[in-house]
Design a protein around this motif. Sequence first.
Motif, mmCIF file in Angstrom:
data_model
loop_
_atom_site.group_PDB
_atom_site.id
_atom_site.type_symbol
_atom_site.label_atom_id
_atom_site.label_comp_id
_atom_site.label_asym_id
_atom_site.label_seq_id
_atom_site.Cartn_x
_atom_site.Cartn_y
_atom_site.Cartn_z
ATOM 1 N N PRO A 157 0.819 -1.218 0.000
ATOM 2 C CA PRO A 157 0.000 0.000 0.000
ATOM 3 C C PRO A 157 0.851 1.266 0.000
ATOM 4 C CG PRO A 157 -0.926 -1.610 1.508
ATOM 5 C CD PRO A 157 0.394 -2.179 1.051
ATOM 6 N N ALA A 158 1.991 1.236 0.692
ATOM 7 C CA ALA A 158 2.865 2.409 0.726
ATOM 8 C C ALA A 158 3.449 2.701 -0.652
ATOM 9 C CB ALA A 158 3.985 2.212 1.746
ATOM 10 N N ALA A 159 3.751 1.654 -1.415
ATOM 11 C CA ALA A 159 4.265 1.866 -2.768
ATOM 12 C C ALA A 159 3.199 2.484 -3.660
ATOM 13 C CB ALA A 159 4.749 0.539 -3.349
ATOM 14 N N TRP A 160 1.967 2.005 -3.523
ATOM 15 C CA TRP A 160 0.868 2.612 -4.279
ATOM 16 C C TRP A 160 0.657 4.067 -3.865
ATOM 17 C CZ3 TRP A 160 -2.195 1.187 -8.348
ATOM 18 C CH2 TRP A 160 -2.034 -0.119 -8.817
ATOM 19 N N ALA A 161 0.760 4.350 -2.578
ATOM 20 C CA ALA A 161 0.625 5.742 -2.117
ATOM 21 C C ALA A 161 1.747 6.596 -2.678
ATOM 22 C CB ALA A 161 0.613 5.780 -0.595
ATOM 23 N N GLN B 125 -0.110 3.170 -17.676
ATOM 24 C CA GLN B 125 -0.389 1.783 -17.343
ATOM 25 C C GLN B 125 0.435 1.357 -16.129
ATOM 26 O OE1 GLN B 125 -0.221 -0.895 -20.788
ATOM 27 N NE2 GLN B 125 -0.125 0.923 -22.093
ATOM 28 N N ILE B 126 -0.055 0.346 -15.436
ATOM 29 C CA ILE B 126 0.611 -0.117 -14.221
ATOM 30 C C ILE B 126 2.041 -0.576 -14.502
ATOM 31 C CG2 ILE B 126 -0.273 -2.475 -14.428
ATOM 32 C CD1 ILE B 126 -0.627 -2.475 -11.382
ATOM 33 N N THR B 127 2.303 -1.058 -15.718
ATOM 34 C CA THR B 127 3.654 -1.504 -16.072
ATOM 35 C C THR B 127 4.598 -0.341 -16.365
ATOM 36 O OG1 THR B 127 2.895 -1.775 -18.357
ATOM 37 C CG2 THR B 127 2.945 -3.747 -16.969
ATOM 38 N N HIS B 128 4.095 0.865 -16.369
ATOM 39 C CA HIS B 128 4.930 2.029 -16.665
ATOM 40 C C HIS B 128 5.421 2.747 -15.413
ATOM 41 C CE1 HIS B 128 3.029 2.408 -20.950
ATOM 42 N NE2 HIS B 128 3.869 1.397 -20.833
ATOM 43 N N VAL B 129 5.018 2.280 -14.229
ATOM 44 C CA VAL B 129 5.465 2.868 -12.960
ATOM 45 C C VAL B 129 6.328 1.847 -12.237
ATOM 46 C CG1 VAL B 129 4.759 3.836 -10.747
ATOM 47 C CG2 VAL B 129 3.399 4.299 -12.806
ATOM 48 N N PHE B 130 7.581 2.212 -11.949
ATOM 49 C CA PHE B 130 8.524 1.300 -11.305
ATOM 50 C C PHE B 130 8.776 1.742 -9.868
ATOM 51 C CE2 PHE B 130 8.996 -0.020 -15.541
ATOM 52 C CZ PHE B 130 9.654 -1.242 -15.559
ATOM 53 N N VAL B 131 8.860 0.742 -8.992
ATOM 54 C CA VAL B 131 9.102 1.007 -7.576
ATOM 55 C C VAL B 131 10.201 0.083 -7.067
ATOM 56 C CG1 VAL B 131 6.749 1.820 -7.130
ATOM 57 C CG2 VAL B 131 7.281 -0.610 -6.869
ATOM 58 N N ASP B 132 10.868 0.545 -6.035
ATOM 59 C CA ASP B 132 11.828 -0.272 -5.298
ATOM 60 C C ASP B 132 11.425 -0.166 -3.834
ATOM 61 O OD1 ASP B 132 13.903 -1.689 -4.239
ATOM 62 O OD2 ASP B 132 15.498 -0.368 -4.970
ATOM 63 N N GLY B 133 10.847 -1.232 -3.307
ATOM 64 C CA GLY B 133 10.266 -1.138 -1.972
ATOM 65 C C GLY B 133 9.078 -0.202 -2.015
ATOM 66 N N ASP B 134 9.121 0.860 -1.219
ATOM 67 C CA ASP B 134 8.015 1.823 -1.156
ATOM 68 C C ASP B 134 8.349 3.131 -1.875
ATOM 69 O OD1 ASP B 134 6.724 -0.062 0.382
ATOM 70 O OD2 ASP B 134 7.321 0.860 2.290
ATOM 71 N N GLU B 135 9.345 3.101 -2.748
ATOM 72 C CA GLU B 135 9.798 4.319 -3.433
ATOM 73 C C GLU B 135 9.600 4.182 -4.935
ATOM 74 O OE1 GLU B 135 13.948 6.848 -4.160
ATOM 75 O OE2 GLU B 135 13.894 5.136 -2.781
ATOM 76 N N VAL B 136 9.088 5.233 -5.575
ATOM 77 C CA VAL B 136 8.981 5.262 -7.027
ATOM 78 C C VAL B 136 10.354 5.560 -7.610
ATOM 79 C CG1 VAL B 136 7.947 6.429 -9.013
ATOM 80 C CG2 VAL B 136 6.562 5.969 -6.980
ATOM 81 N N THR B 137 10.837 4.672 -8.469
ATOM 82 C CA THR B 137 12.166 4.838 -9.049
ATOM 83 C C THR B 137 12.137 5.331 -10.487
ATOM 84 O OG1 THR B 137 12.136 2.488 -9.650
ATOM 85 C CG2 THR B 137 13.200 3.092 -7.561
ATOM 86 N N GLY B 138 10.996 5.246 -11.135
ATOM 87 C CA GLY B 138 10.932 5.726 -12.502
ATOM 88 C C GLY B 138 9.554 5.540 -13.099
ATOM 89 N N ILE B 139 9.181 6.451 -13.978
ATOM 90 C CA ILE B 139 7.957 6.349 -14.772
ATOM 91 C C ILE B 139 8.391 6.425 -16.230
ATOM 92 C CG2 ILE B 139 5.711 7.350 -15.310
ATOM 93 C CD1 ILE B 139 5.621 8.479 -12.485
ATOM 94 N N ILE B 140 7.963 5.447 -17.029
ATOM 95 C CA ILE B 140 8.462 5.300 -18.394
ATOM 96 C C ILE B 140 7.354 5.548 -19.416
ATOM 97 C CG2 ILE B 140 10.187 3.643 -17.574
ATOM 98 C CD1 ILE B 140 8.493 1.417 -18.913
#
Length: 248
Positions: free
Chosen positions: A78-82, A153-168
């Motif tokens: 949930p934290a990653a989604w937030a 799309q959900i595949t275009h948002v990258f996370v590492d743990g609870d942090e957003v690392t990139g949007i492609i």
Amino acid sequence: MDEVEVVVAHSQRATLRVGDVFLKVDGDPAHADVEVRAMAMVPVPTPAILWREPPVLAIAAVPGKALGVLGEPSSASPAAWAAAGAAVRRLHDAPLPPWPGRALDDITAELDGECAWLLANGVLPAEVVRRNREIAGAALRPWTPAFIHGDLQITHVFVDGDEVTGIIDWSEAAPGDAMFDLATLTLGHEERLDDLLAGYGPGADRDVIRAWWSLRSLKASRWLIEHGFDPDAPGCEFDVLRARMQEP
């Protein structure tokens, strides 16, 4: 040498991965133009551009993994989604890009054309198409333009743990309806909308997001079928449309 992986390929564009480099090949240079310009403007993490030699754009891989995939439950917290919601909010609050977005009349006309095709070809039961076209009407209203990703799309948002690392994949970025991005990101993952909005903050309209779920699924179905994808796969667009039939 690293193996060449075909990430996606159809008649309009292809993306190849070689090690930590993605090679995007597009027959329309305008798509790469928008992608490069948008990534230079947005206040969220994006891939590094390595080089460009039309029709090829080379970008670096971003760390982490995608927030999820359509048709499968998301394992992200949930934290990653937030965190994704907070990143999308920063994007929507950014100054608008200088190029135009889609006009409401054009979106409406395209939607009606796609619904007519679905009905004429018996792709879905008529009541599913008609009910979702009715729901989609809530999205077809004037909006205050925001800087939107346009294909979040959900595949275009990258996370590492609870942090957003990139949007492609920024080739559809433009001024547009902020609710469209929120709907695209939660398409087929409606149960994660609360987590996303916890990070996004105030101002989201759930009825409009719901309307965009219907609208995007109706509008995308023919393209997916004609380009070798299956909108009737479990959890994908047809299931999204059928799920609306269970709602009041």
